[in-house]
Write a protein that holds these residues in place. Structure first.
Motif, PDB file in Angstrom:
ATOM      1  N   SER A 714       0.819  -1.215   0.000  1.00  0.00           N
ATOM      2  CA  SER A 714       0.000   0.000   0.000  1.00  0.00           C
ATOM      3  C   SER A 714       0.848   1.259   0.000  1.00  0.00           C
ATOM      4  N   ASN A 736      -1.883  -1.895  -8.257  1.00  0.00           N
ATOM      5  CA  ASN A 736      -2.623  -0.736  -8.769  1.00  0.00           C
ATOM      6  C   ASN A 736      -2.240  -0.358 -10.197  1.00  0.00           C
ATOM      7  N   PRO A 758      -2.054   4.854  -9.647  1.00  0.00           N
ATOM      8  CA  PRO A 758      -3.060   5.539  -8.818  1.00  0.00           C
ATOM      9  C   PRO A 758      -3.167   4.911  -7.428  1.00  0.00           C
ATOM     10  N   GLY A 759      -3.250   5.776  -6.430  1.00  0.00           N
ATOM     11  CA  GLY A 759      -3.450   5.313  -5.064  1.00  0.00           C
ATOM     12  C   GLY A 759      -2.199   4.889  -4.336  1.00  0.00           C
ATOM     13  N   SER A 775       1.324   9.533  -6.249  1.00  0.00           N
ATOM     14  CA  SER A 775       0.904   8.779  -7.430  1.00  0.00           C
ATOM     15  C   SER A 775       1.042   9.664  -8.666  1.00  0.00           C
TER      16      SER A 775
END
Length: 783
Positions: A714, A736, A758-759, A775
């Motif tokens: 993450s 992602n 993204p993210g 990002s």
């Protein structure tokens, strides 16, 4: 001359018309279908069986879904067209089934489904768990339910054309457990069985056995089914047809390029070189004028008179040692292949004719492996790195099928020590975590009553390597950091506690592990009997203690994250206690190194590497220790396997910019013409062992510097180590999207671009400086 059909297309199944019925409820329920087998044959012995049924279809439906499984293996065909094979390997409590939609293969009118089932019996691979020859097919709707085994008009025939060819270690020069060679007498095979209307006189009605039961189901009064059925969790294997290879040597003059013609009453040999090692089904189109014998012998490389392999491209004065398949030919045209795929670079073809000639009109190979895609990119201004990258990835690809393999030629077994490295390589390069997940689950399912996992699994022969149970914890931690799935990870934490308790019960009075049972393999090191480090069997092994501490620390991370801080603190305290005992009892002040045991008579790179990774001495002192262990030629050296942990120590201590200095052994392998990386230095057994492919991981994780900074990837931490490269471009797949980096270094400045999907956010770290990453694309400039 009779026209013969391909050997690959084996069994016609004549299916009766489907009977209208309620849609079957298969979710968690016993299947209406039953397992079936041959009614008279010994179902535990070697045998190849052809099952068939026929059905009429007025109009081809939009969907015709079925589930299928077999023991040991099956190949499925509909109307002569290949559909798929399986089942994916597991154990009796986790027996896989595949689901296919047969609609694209159906036609109006008569339809024939063909299934070939075989059981290698006592010759079966060690990786093959089995109960006995059996087949099950279950339709998923009221149309396809007409195919259910145990009902309808199924017929079965034992194909006596096949027999096993036993293999001994002398033939292959090493431990070999992948199954037998295969013999086929072609005129004993019922050619034509694929066609509707085939005369099946003499075929028998299969014997119905028990109903299919899903995982967790039972029979009456709690009886455990022979197979607990679970859906396949990985995709079908890749299959791609290409050339078998080029002819390098022949005992007779060949008339045309690509054609082998052997006159009557002749013995001929032909050496074929595939140019690179491969895993493939050989596929031959052969015309035989009469009785003859055809044999294919397979090897990774050739050997000279002293059994040295030498340069892998060289064939002069060299011999092929390997196992073989054999076909007893008769007059006709044939398309020949094998039941199971083969590993080879070289094939020796032997043909012995009698009163008529034989011609091999076409020779191809059907490559097969797990369908990993090379999505990562690693481009630099150093060509050698591109070569190492390519060979590393080929090694990894050939060592992955329905499970990871330590090696494809000799064993095809999934070992924890190998698999931890392989899973990281395959995830970083492909982004596909499905085989990684299956491997973690396989070892979880292998647990023994006393708490340890088996060292290799699936396996019909139990083997216990306690340190590999520890490294399963590291695998679980790797999966958590890179993929996530917290609920699934949490379900396995009790197994982590069981493993660590097994070690706790063997703690010695001196604060180091006491005498250890089973096979405490650590690495292939000269002077370590069977790879077991000093002190493992008698007690006081520093390496066993440090491996324990390493995984205690990883387990503490897991338990802390999953809401058990007290257990996490207990594990950290135990790891610290082991490290303290190590410093008190194994540190040699004169050599400034940790010894293998408190006796301080032997020293190894392994112990000192693990001392760095576990913080067994202050962080400020770790770089100097690492430099000493890499320069001291008197230490027991790490092999290609344990070099993975040395490189992890380079990254940890900030010495990643020296990594390229230690790639010499991989460059030497390229200089020997190897197209995959070997098991161990010297007179190696295996030419393809994916624990040696770690550069593909470290080029991305250390050189490009891409690592997860939080569970489930993450967040990202990027810390490049360019090792003198002036330019580097790398891409890595991420859940992602894609992480993209471009670096250039000059005059102490790092410049370039980073693009995060993204993210995803993170940090770039370089020589004590940092830059926040968001990002999307962004420029970097650090000095």
């Amino acid at each position: 001359m009779q026209q013969f059909l391909p050997v690959l297309s084996m069994i016609c199944l004549l299916l009766s018309p489907a009977i209208a019925q309620e849609q079957p409820n298969l979710e968690g329920q016993a299947w209406p279908a039953r397992w079936i087998t041959h009614p008279t044959a010994d179902t535990e012995a070697f045998g190849v069986y052809l099952f068939r049924q026929e059905m009429n279809v007025e109009a081809v439906p939009d969907a015709f879904p079925i589930r299928i499984s077999a023991d040991n293996r099956y190949k499925l065909f509909v109307n002569g067209r290949y559909v798929g094979k399986g089942p994916a390997r597991g154990d009796l409590l986790n027996w896989r089934f595949e689901t296919y939609d047969l609609s694209p293969y159906l036609q109006s009118g008569a339809n024939v489904v063909a299934v070939q089932v075989w059981n290698f019996g006592k010759y079966k691979p060690v990786a093959q768990i089995s109960r006995g020859t059996a087949l099950i097919i279950q339709g998923e709707d009221n149309k396809s339910a007409g195919l259910n085994t145990g009902t309808g008009h199924w017929r079965v025939y034992r194909d006596t054309a096949y027999a096993p060819v036993a293999i001994n270690r002398q033939q292959v020069r090493g431990y070999f457990v992948v199954g037998p060679g295969e013999f086929m007498k072609v005129d004993a095979h019922p050619w034509g069985w694929k066609a509707a209307g085939f005369e099946d006189k003499g075929w028998l009605t299969p014997k119905p056995l028990f109903y299919g039961v899903p995982e967790g189901g039972t029979y009456a009064n709690g009886g455990v089914p022979a197979y607990q059925l679970v859906p396949r969790s990985i995709p079908a294997m890749e299959e791609k047809v290409g050339p078998l290879g080029r002819i390098r040597r022949a005992s007779l003059k060949l008339p045309d390029e690509g054609v082998v013609y052997v006159p009557a009453n002749t013995k001929a040999t032909v050496l074929i070189d595939h140019s690179t090692l491969t895993t493939a089904y050989p596929e031959l189109k052969v015309t035989s004028g009469g009785e003859a014998t055809l044999r294919l012998f397979y090897a990774e490389s050739l050997n000279d008179s002293t059994l040295n392999k030498g340069h892998r491209d060289s064939i002069n004065h060299k011999t092929l040692f390997g196992f073989h398949d054999e076909w007893k030919l008769a007059e006709g045209k044939y398309e020949l292949t094998t039941l199971w795929w083969r590993t080879f670079r070289y094939i020796r073809v032997e043909i012995e004719t009698k009163d008529a000639p034989v011609a091999i009109d076409q020779a191809e190979s059907r490559f097969t492996a797990y369908p990993f895609e090379e999505r990562a990119v690693f481009d630099s201004d150093k060509e050698l790195l591109s070569d190492i990258w390519s060979v590393s990835w080929r090694t990894q690809r050939l060592c992955a099928g329905e499970n990871y393999f330590d090696c494809p030629y000799y064993e095809q077994l999934q070992y924890v020590g190998d698999t931890r490295i392989q899973a990281l390589i395959s995830y970083y390069v492909s982004g596909d975590h499905r085989l990684f997940r299956k491997a973690v689950a396989d070892f979880y399912q292998s647990r023994m009553p006393f708490g340890l996992t088996q060292s290799r699994y699936p396996s019909r022969d139990e083997q216990i390597i306690p340190p590999y149970s520890l490294f399963w914890i590291a695998m679980l931690h790797d999966y958590w950091m890179h993929v996530g799935e917290p609920e699934w990870i949490a379900s396995m934490l009790p197994a982590v506690a069981d493993i660590l308790q097994w070690y706790e019960d063997r703690m010695g009075e001196n604060g180091l592990p006491g005498p250890m049972e089973w096979w405490n393999f650590a690495d292939w090191v000269g002077g370590w009997p069977d790879g077991v480090p000093p002190g493992a069997e008698s007690g006081g092994s520093a390496l066993i203690g440090l491996q324990w501490a390493y995984n205690l620390q990883l387990a503490a991370d897991l338990y802390e994250a999953f809401g058990e801080p007290e257990r996490a603190a207990t594990y950290r305290a135990r790891a610290m206690g082991i490290n303290n005992s190590l410093r008190n009892r194994c540190w040699d002040e004169d050599r400034q190194l940790f010894a293998d045991t408190p006796a301080k008579t032997t020293f190894s790179q392994h112990v000192n590497t693990m001392a760095v990774l576990t913080n067994a001495l202050p962080e400020a002192e770790q770089p100097a220790l690492l430099e000493r262990l890499l320069k001291d030629a008197t230490l027991a050296p790490c092999s290609y396997y344990y070099a993975f942990y040395i490189t992890e120590a380079l990254w940890k201590t900030g010495l990643g910019d020296t990594y390229f200095e230690y790639l010499g052994p991989w460059e030497e392998q390229l200089d020997l013409g190897l197209t995959t990386f070997v098991e161990a230095p010297g007179k190696t057994r295996s030419d393809c062992h994916a624990w040696s492919a770690s550069p593909a991981y470290h080029f991305l994780s250390l050189v490009a510097g891409i690592r997860p900074a939080a569970p489930g990837f993450s967040k990202v931490n990027i810390m490049p180590h360019l090792n003198g490269l002036s330019e580097l471009r790398a891409n890595m797949p991420h859940p992602n999207g894609t992480i993209e980096v471009e670096y250039s270094e000059a005059d102490g400045r790092l410049e370039g671009k980073v693009s995060l999907p993204p993210g995803l956010e993170g940090t770039l770290n370089w020589k004590g400086q940092s830059q926040t990453l968001k990002s999307g694309p962004q420029s970097i400039k650090l000095r």
